[in-house]
Design a protein around this motif. Structure first.
Motif, PDB file in Angstrom:
ATOM      1  N   ALA A  20     129.829  -0.318  33.700  1.00  0.00           N
ATOM      2  CA  ALA A  20     129.764   0.767  32.456  1.00  0.00           C
ATOM      3  C   ALA A  20     130.999   0.947  31.842  1.00  0.00           C
ATOM      4  CB  ALA A  20     129.282   2.029  32.904  1.00  0.00           C
ATOM      5  N   VAL A 191     125.551  10.521  40.306  1.00  0.00           N
ATOM      6  CA  VAL A 191     125.524   9.383  39.134  1.00  0.00           C
ATOM      7  C   VAL A 191     124.504   8.576  39.446  1.00  0.00           C
ATOM      8  CG1 VAL A 191     126.925   7.783  37.657  1.00  0.00           C
ATOM      9  CG2 VAL A 191     127.904   9.766  38.912  1.00  0.00           C
ATOM     10  N   ALA A 192     123.756   8.163  38.355  1.00  0.00           N
ATOM     11  CA  ALA A 192     122.615   7.232  38.418  1.00  0.00           C
ATOM     12  C   ALA A 192     122.957   5.750  38.508  1.00  0.00           C
ATOM     13  CB  ALA A 192     121.491   7.528  37.185  1.00  0.00           C
ATOM     14  N   THR A 193     123.747   5.479  39.601  1.00  0.00           N
ATOM     15  CA  THR A 193     123.975   4.058  39.900  1.00  0.00           C
ATOM     16  C   THR A 193     122.972   3.099  40.379  1.00  0.00           C
ATOM     17  OG1 THR A 193     124.689   4.796  42.015  1.00  0.00           O
ATOM     18  CG2 THR A 193     126.354   4.825  40.224  1.00  0.00           C
ATOM     19  N   GLN A 204     115.262  11.395  43.636  1.00  0.00           N
ATOM     20  CA  GLN A 204     116.029  11.438  42.384  1.00  0.00           C
ATOM     21  C   GLN A 204     115.793  12.791  41.805  1.00  0.00           C
ATOM     22  OE1 GLN A 204     116.577   7.996  40.074  1.00  0.00           O
ATOM     23  NE2 GLN A 204     115.306   7.004  41.576  1.00  0.00           N
ATOM     24  N   ARG A 216     120.340  16.924  35.488  1.00  0.00           N
ATOM     25  CA  ARG A 216     119.875  15.526  35.499  1.00  0.00           C
ATOM     26  C   ARG A 216     121.014  14.849  36.186  1.00  0.00           C
ATOM     27  NH1 ARG A 216     123.374  13.102  32.257  1.00  0.00           N
ATOM     28  NH2 ARG A 216     124.085  14.405  30.446  1.00  0.00           N
ATOM     29  N   ALA A 218     124.146  12.356  36.424  1.00  0.00           N
ATOM     30  CA  ALA A 218     124.884  11.744  35.278  1.00  0.00           C
ATOM     31  C   ALA A 218     124.735  10.219  35.061  1.00  0.00           C
ATOM     32  CB  ALA A 218     126.283  11.762  35.786  1.00  0.00           C
ATOM     33  N   ASP A 219     125.019   9.980  33.732  1.00  0.00           N
ATOM     34  CA  ASP A 219     124.874   8.474  33.671  1.00  0.00           C
ATOM     35  C   ASP A 219     126.185   7.789  33.776  1.00  0.00           C
ATOM     36  OD1 ASP A 219     124.982   6.111  31.166  1.00  0.00           O
ATOM     37  OD2 ASP A 219     122.694   6.626  31.697  1.00  0.00           O
ATOM     38  N   PRO A 220     126.161   6.375  34.288  1.00  0.00           N
ATOM     39  CA  PRO A 220     127.604   5.896  34.185  1.00  0.00           C
ATOM     40  C   PRO A 220     128.372   5.615  32.961  1.00  0.00           C
ATOM     41  CG  PRO A 220     125.778   4.493  35.394  1.00  0.00           C
ATOM     42  CD  PRO A 220     124.910   5.654  34.636  1.00  0.00           C
ATOM     43  N   THR A 221     127.656   5.822  31.753  1.00  0.00           N
ATOM     44  CA  THR A 221     128.416   5.810  30.558  1.00  0.00           C
ATOM     45  C   THR A 221     129.286   6.940  30.456  1.00  0.00           C
ATOM     46  OG1 THR A 221     126.432   6.618  29.327  1.00  0.00           O
ATOM     47  CG2 THR A 221     126.696   4.043  29.489  1.00  0.00           C
ATOM     48  N   GLU A 222     128.761   8.009  30.714  1.00  0.00           N
ATOM     49  CA  GLU A 222     129.331   9.432  30.976  1.00  0.00           C
ATOM     50  C   GLU A 222     130.870   9.098  31.611  1.00  0.00           C
ATOM     51  OE1 GLU A 222     126.422  12.818  30.328  1.00  0.00           O
ATOM     52  OE2 GLU A 222     125.885  11.776  32.237  1.00  0.00           O
TER      53      GLU A 222
END
Length: 252
Positions: A20, A191-193, A204, A216, A218-222
């Protein structure tokens, strides 16, 4: 520091946080070189603007070669991001017996020694570049974890390694200040890896509910956006930043 027109090196770039981050930096105009193990590189598809290189972060020669490749072009090497890491689970004592010493050693070698190896060799190359008008030459972003501060049951090796990464931050920043190199560490929460994506949905959901807010993963893009913010924010240095939704990990 501007991202457009620089060279950047990202480890663990074949998946997760590293992938990401590499993709995000490329979109920002950086020429990005991603490092990962040979088998991971072979299975990955590099987006536009990213060159994947096979290297083991614990191996001096392969990392030195990757750093040299990232520094050989017309764009100066200015940014290095260490995302490579492993997270096996084992208790000090369990029904299976005592914690395997070789496993502990392996986790420390990959997560801590690997991070240090990349940082030292990249800093050597960055120090050779011409400084900007403010005396800056580059930024190193390392990856710790909230486990560095609240390691859960079964995370003894991981906690030790990530505590070491966080602990190096201020000393590394002081060591490299004379060369115009900043050092900042990110300590992500959950993180949602791809590793977490393989868990059952109810697991999850349970993890997401343990986050204070927003509830929620975290998204890797964050993580990637935080890396670019650190690079562009010239006064951030010597700090470990928690990116965790205010979570404080329970014992299990």
């Amino acid at each position: 520091m501007e991202l457009n027109g620089i060279s950047a090196l990202v480890t663990g770039a074949a998946s997760g946080l590293g992938a990401a981050t590499a993709a995000h930096l490329a979109k920002q105009g950086a020429t990005v070189f991603g490092v990962d193990l040979e088998r991971s590189v072979a299975a990955a598809q590099a987006p536009a603007g990213l060159t994947l290189l096979a290297a083991d972060v614990t191996d001096e020669e392969s990392v030195r070669a990757a750093v040299a490749r990232a520094a050989e072009g017309p764009e100066p090497l200015r940014l290095v991001v260490s995302c490579a890491g492993i997270a096996p689970s084992a208790r000090i004592l369990s029904r299976k017996g005592v914690h395997d010493l070789e496993l502990f050693h392996t986790v420390l070698k990959v997560n801590l020694l690997g991070t240090f190896n990349v940082m030292r060799l990249a800093a050597e190359k960055i120090a050779e570049t011409e400084a900007d008008e403010h005396g800056q030459r580059g930024v190193v972003v390392n990856t710790a974890s909230v486990a560095a501060f609240e390691g859960q049951i079964g995370q003894i090796a991981y906690t030790a390694s990530k505590s070491g990464v966080a602990g190096m931050t201020i000393t590394a920043a002081r060591d490299l200040a004379q060369y115009g190199i900043r050092v900042v560490t990110i300590a992500p929460g959950i993180v949602a890896t791809p590793m977490l994506a393989g868990l059952p949905e109810e697991v999850q959901d349970s993890l997401a509910k343990s986050v204070t807010f927003p509830q929620r993963l975290a998204d890797p893009t964050e993580y990637a956006r935080l890396v670019s913010m650190i690079a562009e924010h010239d006064y951030l240095n010597g700090e470990t930043i928690r990116m965790d939704g205010a979570i404080r990990m329970a014992a299990r």
